[in-house]
Design a protein around this motif. Structure first.
Motif, PDB file in Angstrom:
ATOM      1  N   ARG A 212      17.857  -0.990 -28.143  1.00  0.00           N
ATOM      2  CA  ARG A 212      19.182  -0.472 -27.789  1.00  0.00           C
ATOM      3  C   ARG A 212      19.330  -0.323 -26.271  1.00  0.00           C
ATOM      4  N   THR A 213      18.824  -1.303 -25.556  1.00  0.00           N
ATOM      5  CA  THR A 213      18.818  -1.249 -24.092  1.00  0.00           C
ATOM      6  C   THR A 213      20.216  -1.265 -23.507  1.00  0.00           C
ATOM      7  N   ALA A 214      21.135  -2.007 -24.136  1.00  0.00           N
ATOM      8  CA  ALA A 214      22.483  -2.130 -23.578  1.00  0.00           C
ATOM      9  C   ALA A 214      23.176  -0.784 -23.438  1.00  0.00           C
ATOM     10  N   LEU A 215      22.763   0.200 -24.226  1.00  0.00           N
ATOM     11  CA  LEU A 215      23.356   1.528 -24.137  1.00  0.00           C
ATOM     12  C   LEU A 215      22.991   2.250 -22.847  1.00  0.00           C
ATOM     13  N   VAL A 216      21.860   1.848 -22.236  1.00  0.00           N
ATOM     14  CA  VAL A 216      21.348   2.607 -21.087  1.00  0.00           C
ATOM     15  C   VAL A 216      21.067   1.731 -19.870  1.00  0.00           C
ATOM     16  N   VAL A 217      21.664   0.541 -19.813  1.00  0.00           N
ATOM     17  CA  VAL A 217      21.424  -0.343 -18.670  1.00  0.00           C
ATOM     18  C   VAL A 217      21.772   0.344 -17.357  1.00  0.00           C
ATOM     19  N   VAL A 218      22.905   1.009 -17.307  1.00  0.00           N
ATOM     20  CA  VAL A 218      23.316   1.681 -16.063  1.00  0.00           C
ATOM     21  C   VAL A 218      22.307   2.774 -15.705  1.00  0.00           C
ATOM     22  N   GLY A 219      21.834   3.511 -16.698  1.00  0.00           N
ATOM     23  CA  GLY A 219      20.836   4.542 -16.444  1.00  0.00           C
ATOM     24  C   GLY A 219      19.522   3.970 -15.947  1.00  0.00           C
ATOM     25  N   ILE A 220      19.113   2.822 -16.503  1.00  0.00           N
ATOM     26  CA  ILE A 220      17.889   2.171 -16.033  1.00  0.00           C
ATOM     27  C   ILE A 220      18.051   1.700 -14.598  1.00  0.00           C
ATOM     28  N   GLU A 221      19.201   1.084 -14.299  1.00  0.00           N
ATOM     29  CA  GLU A 221      19.430   0.596 -12.936  1.00  0.00           C
ATOM     30  C   GLU A 221      19.396   1.742 -11.926  1.00  0.00           C
ATOM     31  N   ALA A 222      19.952   2.887 -12.311  1.00  0.00           N
ATOM     32  CA  ALA A 222      19.912   4.043 -11.417  1.00  0.00           C
ATOM     33  C   ALA A 222      18.481   4.555 -11.254  1.00  0.00           C
ATOM     34  N   ARG A 223      17.706   4.472 -12.327  1.00  0.00           N
ATOM     35  CA  ARG A 223      16.330   5.000 -12.297  1.00  0.00           C
ATOM     36  C   ARG A 223      15.402   4.123 -11.469  1.00  0.00           C
ATOM     37  N   ILE A 224      15.556   2.795 -11.557  1.00  0.00           N
ATOM     38  CA  ILE A 224      14.626   1.907 -10.856  1.00  0.00           C
ATOM     39  C   ILE A 224      15.195   1.355  -9.561  1.00  0.00           C
ATOM     40  N   GLY A 225      16.502   1.542  -9.341  1.00  0.00           N
ATOM     41  CA  GLY A 225      17.118   1.085  -8.096  1.00  0.00           C
ATOM     42  C   GLY A 225      17.256  -0.412  -7.978  1.00  0.00           C
ATOM     43  N   ARG A 226      17.267  -1.097  -9.107  1.00  0.00           N
ATOM     44  CA  ARG A 226      17.399  -2.560  -9.111  1.00  0.00           C
ATOM     45  C   ARG A 226      18.196  -3.011 -10.340  1.00  0.00           C
ATOM     46  N   PRO A 227      18.691  -4.251 -10.334  1.00  0.00           N
ATOM     47  CA  PRO A 227      19.437  -4.731 -11.490  1.00  0.00           C
ATOM     48  C   PRO A 227      18.555  -4.864 -12.736  1.00  0.00           C
ATOM     49  N   VAL A 228      19.194  -4.716 -13.888  1.00  0.00           N
ATOM     50  CA  VAL A 228      18.534  -4.883 -15.186  1.00  0.00           C
ATOM     51  C   VAL A 228      19.297  -5.924 -15.985  1.00  0.00           C
ATOM     52  N   VAL A 229      18.555  -6.804 -16.632  1.00  0.00           N
ATOM     53  CA  VAL A 229      19.128  -7.754 -17.587  1.00  0.00           C
ATOM     54  C   VAL A 229      18.433  -7.515 -18.917  1.00  0.00           C
ATOM     55  N   SER A 230      19.213  -7.307 -19.968  1.00  0.00           N
ATOM     56  CA  SER A 230      18.635  -7.143 -21.306  1.00  0.00           C
ATOM     57  C   SER A 230      19.199  -8.210 -22.230  1.00  0.00           C
ATOM     58  N   SER A 231      18.544  -8.402 -23.356  1.00  0.00           N
ATOM     59  CA  SER A 231      18.906  -9.515 -24.247  1.00  0.00           C
ATOM     60  C   SER A 231      20.354  -9.457 -24.689  1.00  0.00           C
ATOM     61  N   ASN A 232      20.786  -8.354 -25.312  1.00  0.00           N
ATOM     62  CA  ASN A 232      22.153  -8.284 -25.825  1.00  0.00           C
ATOM     63  C   ASN A 232      23.186  -8.195 -24.705  1.00  0.00           C
ATOM     64  N   GLN A 233      22.839  -7.530 -23.624  1.00  0.00           N
ATOM     65  CA  GLN A 233      23.746  -7.468 -22.479  1.00  0.00           C
ATOM     66  C   GLN A 233      24.000  -8.866 -21.920  1.00  0.00           C
ATOM     67  N   ALA A 234      22.917  -9.659 -21.774  1.00  0.00           N
ATOM     68  CA  ALA A 234      23.041 -11.000 -21.189  1.00  0.00           C
ATOM     69  C   ALA A 234      23.839 -11.939 -22.087  1.00  0.00           C
ATOM     70  N   THR A 235      23.579 -11.891 -23.409  1.00  0.00           N
ATOM     71  CA  THR A 235      24.315 -12.788 -24.303  1.00  0.00           C
ATOM     72  C   THR A 235      25.776 -12.378 -24.408  1.00  0.00           C
ATOM     73  N   ALA A 236      26.045 -11.069 -24.410  1.00  0.00           N
ATOM     74  CA  ALA A 236      27.440 -10.613 -24.439  1.00  0.00           C
ATOM     75  C   ALA A 236      28.173 -11.073 -23.186  1.00  0.00           C
ATOM     76  N   TRP A 237      27.524 -10.913 -22.031  1.00  0.00           N
ATOM     77  CA  TRP A 237      28.114 -11.362 -20.760  1.00  0.00           C
ATOM     78  C   TRP A 237      28.408 -12.861 -20.793  1.00  0.00           C
ATOM     79  N   GLN A 238      27.432 -13.657 -21.245  1.00  0.00           N
ATOM     80  CA  GLN A 238      27.633 -15.102 -21.248  1.00  0.00           C
ATOM     81  C   GLN A 238      28.718 -15.504 -22.241  1.00  0.00           C
ATOM     82  N   CYS A 239      28.729 -14.883 -23.417  1.00  0.00           N
ATOM     83  CA  CYS A 239      29.770 -15.213 -24.399  1.00  0.00           C
ATOM     84  C   CYS A 239      31.157 -14.882 -23.864  1.00  0.00           C
TER      85      CYS A 239
END
Length: 265
Positions: A212-239
């Motif tokens: 369920r990474t797509a639920l917390v991508v923004v939180g991960i990016e804030a935590r690590i200070g870098r962009p995050v790409v996850s499986s469902n986020q990437a396929t949703a974006w491309q679709c």
């Protein structure tokens, strides 16, 4: 006492045929998911579906454990699954939502199997969408987090290396049941991402459509200070980009702020 006989109702046929829209919804995204999948369908309904775009789902057989052999067994079902989605009607894109299986089977083989039922429809797979997303973000050095075993993770490490990325750190969690992967708390993923992202990496890729990474991508990016790409986020974006939807939606991470042109760079 006998009940009174009911009067036969006259049914009239309206003399004029109502006008028809070209489609019930303007855009159509097909989604092939595993029988055991808990995560992709709600993710796509949140990130892709709208009053303009419909998401149409077919499930195909899959049995745990998540091993390369079991993943490869799904390949013959891809054509049948694609055929079940709006038969004889066009789609704007179709996604096979399994990252590890797409790596094991091969993106080209997945596309060929789906094209047997849906010729000429753009086919999206999570690993190739991940590659497109990482490239659009300008990442060259990456860290990777998967929920899989070492055996299932190894082909993915080779996949990203083959696509030109320097894999600084690759961490797996040792799970072999995708239903358990779906039960990992999203907040736990935020902390895991912080622990496993190498300092020199440009971005983090979190694999697996069950997570369920797509639920917390923004939180991960804030935590690590870098962009995050996850499986469902990437396929949703491309679709979405393939349907012509170029809108920025930062609530799903930096990747969702990038326009259509970024997909092909």
């Amino acid at each position: 006492m006998n009940a009174p006989m009911s009067k036969t109702t006259q049914i009239d046929v309206y003399p004029k045929r109502p006008a028809l829209d070209p489609r019930p919804l303007e855009k159509r995204v097909g989604l092939i998911i595993l029988a055991t999948d808990h995560t992709t369908e709600p993710d796509f309904h949140r990130m892709v579906a709208s009053e303009q775009t419909g998401v149409y789902v077919a499930r195909i057989p899959y049995a745990n454990p998540t091993t390369p052999e079991n993943l490869r067994r799904m390949q013959p079902s891809l054509t049948e699954g694609a055929a079940l989605i709006l038969p004889d009607e066009p789609l704007d894109a179709i996604c096979y939502s399994c990252t590890s299986a797409s790596v094991v089977i091969g993106d080209a083989e997945v596309e060929a199997a789906i094209h047997q039922a849906k010729p000429d429809v753009p086919v999206v797979t999570p690993p190739l969408a991940g590659v497109a997303g990482l490239r659009a973000l300008g990442a060259r050095h990456i860290s990777v987090l998967t929920p899989y075993t070492v055996e299932t993770s190894r082909p993915m490490a080779a996949y990203f290396s083959r696509h030109g990325f320097e894999v600084d750190r690759f961490t797996c969690l040792g799970f072999d049941d995708d239903r358990e992967m779906a039960r990992i708390a999203p907040q736990e993923l935020v902390e895991l991402a912080h622990e496993v992202t190498a300092k020199q990496s440009d971005a983090l890729f979190v694999s697996c459509t069950a997570l369920r990474t797509a639920l917390v991508v923004v939180g991960i990016e804030a935590r690590i200070g870098r962009p995050v790409v996850s499986s469902n986020q990437a396929t949703a974006w491309q679709c979405l980009r393939l349907t012509g939807d170029d809108g920025a939606r930062p609530e799903f991470g930096r990747l969702f702020t990038l326009p259509m042109s970024a997909l092909w760079t």
